[in-house]
Motif scaffolding. Structure first.
Motif, mmCIF file in Angstrom:
data_model
loop_
_atom_site.group_PDB
_atom_site.id
_atom_site.type_symbol
_atom_site.label_atom_id
_atom_site.label_comp_id
_atom_site.label_asym_id
_atom_site.label_seq_id
_atom_site.Cartn_x
_atom_site.Cartn_y
_atom_site.Cartn_z
ATOM 1 N N ASN A 41 -7.364 -3.818 18.316
ATOM 2 C CA ASN A 41 -6.101 -3.378 17.710
ATOM 3 C C ASN A 41 -6.037 -3.752 16.239
ATOM 4 O OD1 ASN A 41 -5.057 -2.158 19.997
ATOM 5 N ND2 ASN A 41 -4.090 -4.038 20.730
ATOM 6 N N GLU A 42 -6.490 -4.957 15.905
ATOM 7 C CA GLU A 42 -6.500 -5.373 14.503
ATOM 8 C C GLU A 42 -7.417 -4.486 13.673
ATOM 9 O OE1 GLU A 42 -7.006 -9.545 13.594
ATOM 10 O OE2 GLU A 42 -6.005 -10.107 15.458
ATOM 11 N N ALA A 44 -8.260 -1.383 14.341
ATOM 12 C CA ALA A 44 -7.614 -0.069 14.231
ATOM 13 C C ALA A 44 -6.529 -0.086 13.160
ATOM 14 C CB ALA A 44 -7.033 0.349 15.584
ATOM 15 N N ASN A 45 -5.768 -1.159 13.095
ATOM 16 C CA ASN A 45 -4.727 -1.280 12.062
ATOM 17 C C ASN A 45 -5.339 -1.343 10.671
ATOM 18 O OD1 ASN A 45 -2.637 -1.247 13.915
ATOM 19 N ND2 ASN A 45 -2.530 -3.473 14.084
ATOM 20 N N LYS A 47 -8.197 -0.092 9.762
ATOM 21 C CA LYS A 47 -8.713 1.242 9.466
ATOM 22 C C LYS A 47 -7.590 2.158 9.006
ATOM 23 C CE LYS A 47 -9.534 4.467 12.488
ATOM 24 N NZ LYS A 47 -10.019 5.256 13.627
ATOM 25 N N ALA A 48 -6.454 2.115 9.692
ATOM 26 C CA ALA A 48 -5.321 2.954 9.323
ATOM 27 C C ALA A 48 -4.822 2.628 7.918
ATOM 28 C CB ALA A 48 -4.194 2.791 10.341
ATOM 29 N N ILE A 49 -4.785 1.348 7.587
ATOM 30 C CA ILE A 49 -4.365 0.933 6.243
ATOM 31 C C ILE A 49 -5.347 1.438 5.202
ATOM 32 C CG2 ILE A 49 -4.108 -1.086 4.736
ATOM 33 C CD1 ILE A 49 -2.921 -2.542 7.245
ATOM 34 N N ASN A 50 -6.652 1.296 5.486
ATOM 35 C CA ASN A 50 -7.675 1.767 4.543
ATOM 36 C C ASN A 50 -7.569 3.269 4.320
ATOM 37 O OD1 ASN A 50 -8.712 -0.777 4.171
ATOM 38 N ND2 ASN A 50 -10.420 -0.512 5.575
ATOM 39 N N ILE A 51 -7.347 4.025 5.383
ATOM 40 C CA ILE A 51 -7.221 5.478 5.257
ATOM 41 C C ILE A 51 -5.989 5.839 4.438
ATOM 42 C CG2 ILE A 51 -6.720 7.593 6.563
ATOM 43 C CD1 ILE A 51 -8.607 6.469 8.758
ATOM 44 N N ALA A 52 -4.875 5.177 4.708
ATOM 45 C CA ALA A 52 -3.647 5.451 3.952
ATOM 46 C C ALA A 52 -3.841 5.132 2.471
ATOM 47 C CB ALA A 52 -2.485 4.644 4.535
ATOM 48 N N GLU A 53 -4.506 4.017 2.173
ATOM 49 C CA GLU A 53 -4.756 3.656 0.775
ATOM 50 C C GLU A 53 -5.675 4.668 0.105
ATOM 51 O OE1 GLU A 53 -6.280 -0.335 1.039
ATOM 52 O OE2 GLU A 53 -4.272 -1.216 1.187
ATOM 53 N N LYS A 55 -6.068 7.850 0.934
ATOM 54 C CA LYS A 55 -5.306 9.085 0.735
ATOM 55 C C LYS A 55 -4.380 8.969 -0.468
ATOM 56 C CE LYS A 55 -5.142 10.958 5.439
ATOM 57 N NZ LYS A 55 -4.244 11.285 6.573
#
Length: 67
Positions: A41-42, A44-45, A47-53, A55
């Motif tokens: 879970n950590e 995945a979180n 990864k989501a932060i990296n993708i948002a940054e 973008k």
């Protein structure tokens, strides 16, 4: 070194580290499963932060190119 080989070697290292930690602390598999789910879970979180940054950076560079 191919990405496939890198992935396989990394996976082997993760498994070895998990086995080493499990043996060190004598944890039952049920607890190891809970810990690994928490770690997943950590990751995945993160990864989501990296993708948002990433973008946001792309959008910013596109906006700067328009100006």
């Amino acid at each position: 070194m191919s990405m496939d080989l890198k992935i396989e070697l990394a996976k082997e290292e993760y498994v070895n580290a998990i086995n080493e930690i499990s043996n060190k602390y004598g944890l039952p598999l049920t607890i190891i499963e809970v810990l690994l789910n928490g770690i997943l879970n950590e990751v995945a979180n993160m990864k989501a932060i990296n993708i948002a940054e990433e973008k946001a950076k792309i959008k910013e560079s596109e906006n700067n190119a328009k100006d």
